[in-house]
Structures are given as structure tokens and as C-alpha cells.
Design a protein around this motif. Structure first.
Motif, PDB file in Angstrom:
ATOM      1  N   UNK A  55       2.442 -10.315 -18.992  1.00 28.49           N
ATOM      2  CA  UNK A  55       2.270 -11.476 -18.127  1.00 28.49           C
ATOM      3  C   UNK A  55       1.643 -12.628 -18.884  1.00 28.49           C
ATOM      4  N   UNK A  56       2.361 -13.721 -19.022  1.00 29.29           N
ATOM      5  CA  UNK A  56       1.842 -14.922 -19.679  1.00 29.29           C
ATOM      6  C   UNK A  56       1.357 -15.870 -18.590  1.00 29.29           C
ATOM      7  N   UNK A  57       0.057 -16.086 -18.528  1.00 35.49           N
ATOM      8  CA  UNK A  57      -0.560 -16.784 -17.409  1.00 35.49           C
ATOM      9  C   UNK A  57      -1.107 -18.136 -17.843  1.00 35.49           C
ATOM     10  N   UNK A 127      -1.562 -12.072 -21.036  1.00 35.47           N
ATOM     11  CA  UNK A 127      -1.872 -13.055 -22.075  1.00 35.47           C
ATOM     12  C   UNK A 127      -2.097 -14.387 -21.362  1.00 35.47           C
ATOM     13  N   UNK A 128      -3.317 -14.892 -21.423  1.00 39.28           N
ATOM     14  CA  UNK A 128      -3.671 -16.140 -20.741  1.00 39.28           C
ATOM     15  C   UNK A 128      -3.921 -17.239 -21.773  1.00 39.28           C
ATOM     16  N   UNK A 129      -3.263 -18.377 -21.587  1.00 39.81           N
ATOM     17  CA  UNK A 129      -3.511 -19.512 -22.476  1.00 39.81           C
ATOM     18  C   UNK A 129      -3.718 -20.770 -21.649  1.00 39.81           C
ATOM     19  N   UNK A 130      -4.422 -21.740 -22.239  1.00 35.34           N
ATOM     20  CA  UNK A 130      -4.648 -23.000 -21.544  1.00 35.34           C
ATOM     21  C   UNK A 130      -5.580 -23.904 -22.322  1.00 35.34           C
ATOM     22  N   UNK A 131      -5.924 -25.026 -21.711  1.00 35.47           N
ATOM     23  CA  UNK A 131      -6.813 -25.993 -22.338  1.00 35.47           C
ATOM     24  C   UNK A 131      -8.258 -25.715 -21.919  1.00 35.47           C
ATOM     25  N   UNK A 276     -11.793 -23.277 -16.033  1.00 34.97           N
ATOM     26  CA  UNK A 276     -11.885 -22.951 -14.613  1.00 34.97           C
ATOM     27  C   UNK A 276     -11.059 -21.722 -14.227  1.00 34.97           C
ATOM     28  N   UNK A 277     -10.585 -20.950 -15.222  1.00 37.44           N
ATOM     29  CA  UNK A 277      -9.691 -19.844 -14.883  1.00 37.44           C
ATOM     30  C   UNK A 277      -9.983 -18.521 -15.587  1.00 37.44           C
ATOM     31  N   UNK A 278     -10.403 -18.546 -16.829  1.00 36.13           N
ATOM     32  CA  UNK A 278     -10.395 -17.352 -17.681  1.00 36.13           C
ATOM     33  C   UNK A 278     -11.107 -16.153 -17.069  1.00 36.13           C
TER      34      UNK A 278
END
Length: 341
Positions: A55-57, A127-131, A276-278
Motif C-alpha cells: 500500500x503506497x499511502x 509505504x507512506x510518503x509525503x511532504x 499531520x499523517x505519519x
């Protein structure tokens, strides 16, 4: 902005990939897929024909656009979209093997949505990615942090004036009095741990949520990845962005734009990135016994000066975080193939 994908990436068994594509909707729209849902047959077909998936979140439109604009984003020819929730929670497939769903705009609701993802599809890893904002002066804009711990720092309680110190670090408002430090009737706030309920384990109170060690160890092979340095043809960062390992991340349901609080988080908790998510995503993964890893691209200095905050670097940070996540998925796939032999 396009992400160049190494040829070796396409040798990986893509049938084990699932992408959870997250954007913002209202909290009240979050709901688990019911057994009577008309799309159940389609979901069953997706699970039977592929999986288990990765899962790429992601959480924001900028991060979604980075994926949609990339060279490795290919909508499914068979199921380009699958609506599960009222606000158009869309599921699709990556290279005819990928899926996406929507995230809510509250950290706990984010966890609920990831739970729906885990309940609906056969997920092997998240797998979580973001700014993110930077709380660490050694992190430059465009860098990608791969933390080994994240915490939810938005949960705390007021303490009485001059009360005894608690177990965790406290924020003493008097320490930030201007023009000089002193007593403050606001007293202090005490950060509180979260209650973690995980598979076949008793409830435990935990503050620092660990990243899956096996996934983190695989990610350490990404040190030499080349990241994007230029926002456009006329503006480039002064230094080439880099991948940084083993830092700590902070999650709260606020957009942190305060230098004093940023410095407090770094000094007292050794927090390097804020988002705000991890924490919600990692906690939900831990609760379900599903391994998870986080990649956060630095888009701003949380509470930074006007010069930095006036230049939007969200797109570059999102692209860099996605680039590292994609290369990681390639290594993860190769590792899985070796282990299966």
C-alpha cells in the motif's frame, strides 16, 4: 516534473503492488466497506488476481500529482476507477495492478481510512510518503527523511501551576516569555502516550512508534539516489538534496508554523520533521501487524523566516519523497524474490 525510474525497477514483480492514493475528504465520510457493498465482487477479483499488495499511502493533492505525473503511474486498463465511499473514494490499479483510496482530514480518521485499506485488500506492507516541515537545521529543503520513530505530539494535557514534573517532557510556557524567561500562569502542558492495541498483544501505552526494522534496513541501500534539485528552469536549491536516515518524526493535527515550538520539539524530543499523517498510519499498521515505512520530503522550515516560507517547494519535496519510495519498492520486491527462492 517527472520521476526517472531505473530500468531495474521494472524487473520487480509488480503483481505484489497496491497503491493507496490518499486525498482529503470530510471525516464523517469515512466508513468501512460493508459485506453488502455492491463493489465487493470487484474487490474480491482484485485480491484474487494479484496480491498480497504494497500500500503506497499519501495525503495531499501535491503528493498525488507527483504520482500521477510520474513515469511509473499507469491507470488500470481493466479497472481505472472503483468508487467505495460517498465522496468518490476511488480505487484503481498500478500497471494494471495498483489501487488507491481516499484519506480523511483528521489524524485519527487517517488511521480509520488506512484500516479500511487493510480490511479491503490483502496488504503486505505500507509505504507512506509525503511532504513535511523541518525542525532540524541540518535538514535542507528537498531532503528526504527516513525516520526510525514517529510520535503523535498533538495529544497533551494541561498541568497545574507549579505542579510536579511528569514522566514525559513538558512544555513550560514560561521558558518562552518575552522579553525574558519567567513564570507564566499558563503553567505547562504534559505530552501523553497513545494506547496501542495490536494483534495478539496486550494493550500498551507507547509514545514513540517504531518503523519496521526490516523495511528500514532495506531503505539504507538508497543513500546514493539522485534527487531533484531544481524547482524550475530559473530556481534551483543551493545544495543537492540528500536522503537522511534514522531521524525522528512528529505528527499533530496542526500545520506547524512557529519557530519556538519547532525548536522545542527538536531540543526536547529530537524531532527532525513535522507532519499531520505519519503517526496515524504507522500506528494503524502496528495495530494490524503490517510492516510500515515512512518517507518525508522537506518542503519548508516549520516556522521559518519569510524568505524560505515565500518559496513553495512542496512539489519538489513530494517528487523527491516519491522517488525514494519507488526505489525502495524496487528493493523490497527484489528482497522478496530472493527470500522466496
Amino acid at each position: 516534473m517527472r520521476v526517472v525510474v531505473p530500468r531495474r525497477m521494472w524487473a520487480v514483480h509488480w503483481e505484489v503492488m497496491l497503491v493507496g492514493l490518499m486525498v482529503l475528504v470530510q471525516v464523517e465520510r469515512c466508513m468501512q466497506l460493508r459485506a453488502t457493498h455492491p463493489m465487493h465482487g470487484v474487490v474480491d477479483s482484485i485480491n484474487e488476481n494479484g496480491g498480497p499488495y504494497i500500500g503506497l499511502v499519501m495525503a495531499y493533492p501535491t503528493e498525488e500529482l507527483a504520482l500521477q505525473s510520474s513515469a511509473f503511474f499507469v491507470p488500470s486498463s481493466q479497472i481505472p476507477g472503483l468508487t467505495l465511499l460517498e465522496e468518490g473514494s476511488t480505487l484503481g490499479q498500478w500497471d494494471d495492478r495498483w489501487c488507491r483510496c481516499y484519506l480523511c482530514d483528521d489524524w485519527r480518521a487517517n488511521g480509520i481510512t488506512v484500516q479500511i485499506l487493510l480490511d479491503t485488500f490483502e496488504i503486505k506492507a505500507i509505504v507512506h510518503y509525503g511532504t513535511s516541515g523541518s525542525a532540524n537545521d541540518s535538514l535542507n529543503l528537498g531532503d528526504v527523511s527516513i525516520p526510525n520513530y514517529v510520535a503523535f505530539t498533538g495529544s497533551w494535557k494541561w498541568k497545574e501551576f507549579k505542579s510536579a514534573e511528569g514522566i514525559l517532557t513538558e512544555l513550560k510556557f514560561g521558558a518562552f516569555n518575552l522579553p525574558e524567561k519567567g513564570e507564566n500562569l499558563l503553567a505547562t502542558i504534559e505530552f501523553t502516550p497513545q494506547q496501542l492495541y495490536s494483534v495478539e498483544k496486550p494493550m500498551e501505552e507507547i509514545f514513540w512508534l517504531p518503523i519496521e526494522p526490516k523495511l528500514f534496513n532495506i531503505s539504507t541501500k538508497l543513500q546514493d539516489i539522485q534527487l531533484q534539485q531544481c524547482v524550475n528552469e530559473t530556481y534551483c536549491l543551493p545544495e543537492a538534496p540528500k536522503v537522511v536516515y534514522g531521524l525522528r518524526g512528529s505528527t499533530a493535527d496542526i500545520y506547524l508554523d512557529n519557530a519556538a515550538y519547532r525548536e522545542f520539539l527538536f531540543k526536547e524530543f529530537n524531532v527532525s520533521t513535522v507532519d499531520e499523517e505519519s503517526a496515524a498510519i504507522v500506528m494503524t499498521s502496528l495495530s494490524n501487524g503490517v510492516p510500515c515505512i515512512v518517507f518525508r520530503g522537506v518542503s519548508d522550515l516549520a516556522g521559518g523566516d519569510e524568505k524560505l516560507s515565500s518559496t513553495s517547494l512542496s512539489s519538489l519535496a513530494a517528487v523527491n519523497a516519491l522517488s525514494v519510495a519507488v526505489d525502495f519498492i524496487g528493493l523490497f520486491g527484489e528482497e522478496a524474490v530472493i527470500n522466496d527462492q
